[in-house]
Design a protein around this motif. Structure first.
Motif, PDB file in Angstrom:
ATOM      1  N   PRO A  50       0.830  -1.211   0.000  1.00 45.74           N
ATOM      2  CA  PRO A  50       0.000   0.000   0.000  1.00 45.74           C
ATOM      3  C   PRO A  50       0.863   1.259   0.000  1.00 45.74           C
ATOM      4  N   TRP A  51       0.285   2.358  -0.427  1.00 52.27           N
ATOM      5  CA  TRP A  51       1.011   3.609  -0.537  1.00 52.27           C
ATOM      6  C   TRP A  51       1.473   4.057   0.846  1.00 52.27           C
TER       7      TRP A  51
ATOM      8  N   LEU B 216      -8.958   3.960   2.621  1.00 52.75           N
ATOM      9  CA  LEU B 216      -8.695   4.717   3.852  1.00 52.75           C
ATOM     10  C   LEU B 216      -7.203   5.023   3.964  1.00 52.75           C
ATOM     11  N   THR B 217      -6.884   6.323   3.919  1.00 51.05           N
ATOM     12  CA  THR B 217      -5.502   6.778   4.027  1.00 51.05           C
ATOM     13  C   THR B 217      -5.377   7.669   5.252  1.00 51.05           C
ATOM     14  N   GLN B 218      -4.344   7.412   6.045  1.00 50.31           N
ATOM     15  CA  GLN B 218      -4.123   8.173   7.273  1.00 50.31           C
ATOM     16  C   GLN B 218      -2.796   8.924   7.178  1.00 50.31           C
ATOM     17  N   THR B 219      -2.827  10.201   7.578  1.00 48.32           N
ATOM     18  CA  THR B 219      -1.623  11.022   7.616  1.00 48.32           C
ATOM     19  C   THR B 219      -1.453  11.575   9.020  1.00 48.32           C
TER      20      THR B 219
ATOM     21  N   THR C 231      -7.520  12.036   8.006  1.00 47.52           N
ATOM     22  CA  THR C 231      -8.083  10.776   7.523  1.00 47.52           C
ATOM     23  C   THR C 231      -8.835  11.041   6.221  1.00 47.52           C
ATOM     24  N   ARG C 232      -8.539  10.238   5.222  1.00 45.05           N
ATOM     25  CA  ARG C 232      -9.186  10.374   3.922  1.00 45.05           C
ATOM     26  C   ARG C 232      -9.836   9.040   3.589  1.00 45.05           C
ATOM     27  N   TRP C 233     -11.149   9.077   3.311  1.00 46.43           N
ATOM     28  CA  TRP C 233     -11.868   7.843   2.984  1.00 46.43           C
ATOM     29  C   TRP C 233     -12.630   8.040   1.681  1.00 46.43           C
ATOM     30  N   GLY C 234     -12.343   7.184   0.720  1.00 42.88           N
ATOM     31  CA  GLY C 234     -13.047   7.194  -0.551  1.00 42.88           C
ATOM     32  C   GLY C 234     -13.314   5.765  -0.983  1.00 42.88           C
TER      33      GLY C 234
ATOM     34  N   VAL D  86       7.173  17.607   9.317  1.00 41.29           N
ATOM     35  CA  VAL D  86       7.493  16.210   9.091  1.00 41.29           C
ATOM     36  C   VAL D  86       6.173  15.450   9.061  1.00 41.29           C
ATOM     37  N   PHE D  87       6.059  14.440   8.172  1.00 41.25           N
ATOM     38  CA  PHE D  87       4.788  13.721   8.065  1.00 41.25           C
ATOM     39  C   PHE D  87       5.053  12.262   7.725  1.00 41.25           C
ATOM     40  N   PHE D  88       4.014  11.451   7.986  1.00 42.80           N
ATOM     41  CA  PHE D  88       4.009  10.042   7.592  1.00 42.80           C
ATOM     42  C   PHE D  88       2.604   9.723   7.101  1.00 42.80           C
ATOM     43  N   LYS D  89       2.504   9.125   5.895  1.00 46.42           N
ATOM     44  CA  LYS D  89       1.209   8.822   5.287  1.00 46.42           C
ATOM     45  C   LYS D  89       1.191   7.360   4.853  1.00 46.42           C
ATOM     46  N   ARG D  90       0.044   6.701   5.110  1.00 47.18           N
ATOM     47  CA  ARG D  90      -0.076   5.298   4.725  1.00 47.18           C
ATOM     48  C   ARG D  90      -1.536   4.970   4.407  1.00 47.18           C
TER      49      ARG D  90
END
Length: 835
Positions: free
Chosen positions: A513-514, A571-574, A615-618, A561-565
């Motif tokens: 996953p990304w 569902l993507t969380q940053t 949080t991004r949900w599509g 600074v960030f971390f995204k997965r």
């Protein structure tokens, strides 16, 4: 006399034997313009009953004891053509190239009762849920896909152009690629792919694993993103659905629930197709400008399922730059007797010439499916990655494709690979390709050092604070690394004589996953209400914001600074941390102890340190991976939901405030039947903490002549601030529903839209009290406006597709019309490439 009778009987027997001789006629019917096969065409001996239909590849065979002087071939949308039969030859091969013609059904005369085609279509619609493959619990198959792009309509004026003269030798090789008497075309792109396609009904998901790809193109610089587009996922056209989305427009299926309001039908005959007796029904839109198809369908006489379809979208159907779109499909029954799946599909998009000195273009897709398995669903998690490109997708032996193809390449396709390689090396072609890539991506690639320079829209600007602003931006590309991404920019103003800069480093842990992390540092001039966060992805408006009178400007230092997965599909969380400094270039101050009122100490700048969670949900959102970026193609049916929480921490890295910020947004595009398509965006926000107004929410205004979709187009920059708000943006596109019915203007293909935007919000008194009356130099401090109990409202209407690229919006401001320096009504324009 007996001798005479004997001779007579011998001669009679000879002629009887000759007359009973079997004749075999074979051949192929192709499109004279594209060279593609014409399936389902009728071929017959003129004046006789013997005949046949072409198969999906355009081949036909007629075996008969009859003969005549010529063969005649016809197909809906083509001019009828005939060719002579050689007398006395019992096996002949006769090929045909058909010229396109407008689709026109025969005049139907019904003297009593109902059109006989109606009862058939009514049964198809009634039974379509039983035949729709979407009803299966699951299905999967092996798929071979081919995509070809050709340049066609090569006028003599086009050939005389300086750039074309340099590749005229290559053009001459392909003068007859469309057929022996077809029109010339030049292939410029050809791709093939082998994939596995998977579908599951509950929950509804689909996945395609692209196993192998072979991509050749004149303007292709990186095959990875293209390889994700050449599979069957983007060629799924299900006519059992009421609407089909093609080139981002919705077209009504000829077997939709509301079929009778949009289509006319004609029952042609009953014919034997692929082992099934079928009704052939021709159809066309009642109004040519409607977003509908014309063509033929072959319907099984027993089950009323689709066996074949040949559907065309004509030039009149509210399309720009496109002569026609043709979709041809062949179906077969699955192990579940009531369900039929597409086994072969061909899609052709004919792009028109934009000028006499230009050429047209053909885009052709072909899909062939095998080894279909139904009702064996895999675990839901298996489908989480909608498009998966195998790591070794471009690694294969020399003869791999010769063995892997379901059907061999045509002679033209085989030569196309060689042509593309040779034309790509012509200097003028390389120059045009570079210009095209800069226009589309905004960056100029520097191959030897593996960096990109840009974006060019931000290279120069002029404003009241910086004077002439010159900017140079750089980033690495995948040729440098597919994991490490370095980026930055350096800018300088001739009036303020100050340097601005940014530096960033990202690391891509995984694409499936990304998973990505990054750290950055920037220092630049910003404006209240016109930050990169509020502008979003509108690059043109972002570049415009650097011009003109810079009101309420400030210098901002930003360390983050960030971390995204992607935790699971959709569902993507940053998570991350950000530290910012605020140094205003205008009179500003806030009270550090507002309880002391005018006696409170004041400060003219501040720093913040915050932790943020997004949080991004599509659901069913589809992504493509371009270079080292992930691009969204949106969701088909579901809303896109985003939630963001920011927690400011006082004293952490010299942060001056403790605070909470919460924001929620929901956006979706919804089809509203024949009325068109509606799009809405709902946003809610709440800031329960006491903060100076630059840290509150500032709705995006627009003082430009451009219409900006995500802005309030009659609101000034920083006209309002809010610490709690609710806003909605709504737009409805009637497409051609209204203008298609107006005789004088329907030929212009205009589209009518209405929109409305509303903002309700307020600022708590505690946050108003933070604003000082004078700054540290004793100068009066600029205040801010807040909304009252009345929401801000603006409404508008628009005409789109003027000259195919222009949209004009008339916008009315309905509230707060008493505010200073506002515009209650304006006409704004925007340019967009509309199909």
């Amino acid at each position: 006399m007996k001798q005479f009778l004997a001779i007579f009987w011998v001669i009679s027997a000879f002629f009887c034997q000759l007359q009973a001789q079997n004749y075999t006629f074979t051949g192929r019917v192709t499109d004279a313009q594209t060279g593609d096969p014409v399936p389902f065409a009728s071929v017959a001996i003129k004046g006789k009953t013997a005949g046949a239909s072409t198969n999906f590849e355009g081949f036909y065979t007629i075996k008969t004891t009859q003969t005549g002087d010529s063969l005649i071939v016809g197909s809906l949308g083509y001019r009828t053509r005939s060719k002579a039969i050689q007398a006395g030859v019992f096996a002949q091969t006769i090929d045909f190239q058909l010229e396109s013609a407008g689709i026109k059904l025969q005049e139907v005369k019904i003297y009593a009762g109902e059109n006989p085609a109606y009862s058939i279509i009514r049964k198809v619609v009634k039974e379509k849920d039983l035949h729709n493959p979407a009803r299966l619990s699951a299905y999967e198959y092996d798929s071979y896909n081919k995509v070809e792009i050709d340049v066609d309509n090569l006028s003599e004026r086009f050939k005389r152009r300086k750039a074309i003269k340099k590749i005229v030798g290559a053009i001459e090789k392909f003068d007859k690629i469309a057929g022996e008497d077809g029109k010339p075309v030049i292939p410029i792109y050809l791709s093939e792919s082998i994939s596995k396609f998977y579908y599951r009904n509950n929950p509804r998901k689909q996945k395609e694993k692209i196993l192998k790809t072979n991509v050749k193109g004149i303007a292709v610089t990186d095959g990875n993103v293209i390889s994700q587009l050449v599979g069957s996922s983007f060629q799924q056209y299900n006519f059992y659905n009421n609407w089909l989305n093609i080139v981002n427009k919705d077209f009504m299926s000829p077997i939709a629930d509301g079929w009778k309001t949009t289509y006319e039908y004609y029952l042609v005959d009953t014919t034997f197709v692929g082992g099934y007796w079928c009704y052939r029904v021709d159809f066309e839109p009642k109004r040519p400008q409607d977003q509908a198809f014309g063509g033929s369908i072959w319907i099984d006489t027993l089950s009323h399922a689709l066996v074949q379809i040949d559907a065309t979208i004509g030039q009149a159907a509210q399309l720009n730059f496109i002569e026609k779109i043709k979709i041809q499909q062949e179906y077969d029954q699955t192990d579940n007797d009531s369900t039929w799946l597409t086994t072969k599909s061909r899609v052709m998009v004919d792009v028109a010439q934009v000028a006499d000195s230009a050429a047209g273009m053909l885009v052709k897709f072909y899909t062939s499916n095998r080894n279909i398995v139904v009702n064996r669903p895999r675990p839901s998690k298996f489908y989480d990655t909608a498009i998966e490109l195998a790591d070794d997708s471009r690694d294969f032996e020399g003869d791999f494709w010769d063995k892997a193809r379901y059907e061999p390449l045509t002679a033209g396709e085989s030569t196309a690979y060689k042509l593309i390689d040779s034309v790509r090396q012509v200097p003028v072609v390389r120059t045009y390709v570079e210009i095209l890539n800069i226009f589309v991506g905004g960056y100029k690639r520097i191959p030897k050092v593996n960096i990109d320079v840009g974006p060019y829209l931000y290279t120069y600007a002029r404003n009241t604070l910086e004077g002439n602003r010159i900017r140079l931006g750089l980033r690495t590309n995948p040729d440098f690394s597919r994991h490490w991404v370095f980026s930055g920019h350096l800018a300088y103003g001739t009036t303020d004589q100050r340097y601005k800069y940014s530096l960033g480093v990202d690391y891509i842990f995984s694409r499936k996953p990304w998973t990505i992390a990054g750290v950055s540092r920037s220092y630049d001039l910003e404006r209240i209400g016109l930050t990169s966060e509020s502008i979003g992805t509108n690059a043109l408006f972002g570049a415009f914001a650097r011009w003109g009178n810079y009101r309420r400007a400030y210098f901002q230092g930003d360390n983050s600074v960030f971390f995204k997965r992607e935790l699971f599909k959709g569902l993507t969380q940053t998570v991350g941390m950000r530290q910012r400094s605020f140094d205003p270039m205008y009179p500003f101050a806030y009270r550090t102890n507002p309880q002391m009122a005018e006696q409170s100490p004041i400060r003219g700048n501040y720093q913040t340190t915050e932790l943020f969670f997004e949080t991004r949900w599509g659901k069913d959102e589809v992504f493509l991976y371009s270079d080292n970026e992930r691009l969204t193609l949106g969701t088909q049916r579901w809303p896109l939901v985003m939630f963001r929480y920011q927690r400011g921490v006082k004293h952490l890295l010299d942060g001056d405030f403790d605070y909470h910020r919460l924001a929620l947004s929901v956006q979706q595009s919804v089809r509203v039947g024949i009325l068109g398509r509606s799009t809405y965006n709902l946003a809610l926000g709440y800031i329960p903490s006491n903060l100076p107004y630059p840290l509150l929410y500032t709705p995006l205004g627009n003082e430009s002549f451009f219409y900006v979709e995500n802005a309030y187009n009659l609101m000034n920059f920083f006209e309002f601030a809010c610490d709690q708000y609710a806003q909605v943006r709504f737009e409805h596109n009637f497409e051609g529903l209204l203008f298609n019915r107006l005789p004088l203007i329907k030929k212009w293909k205009w589209r009518f839209l209405v929109n409305a935007k509303a903002l309700y919000g307020s600022v708590r008194q505690a946050n108003r009290d933070l604003l000082a009356s004078v700054d540290v130099n004793g100068d009066p401090v600029l205040g801010f406006n807040a909304l009252s109990n009345t929401p801000y409202l603006e409404m508008g209407y628009a005409i789109d597709n003027i000259f195919k690229v222009l949209r004009l919006d008339a916008v009315h401001r309905l509230t707060y019309r008493q505010n200073a320096n506002i515009t209650p009504f304006a006409v704004k324009f925007s340019f967009r490439f509309n199909i």
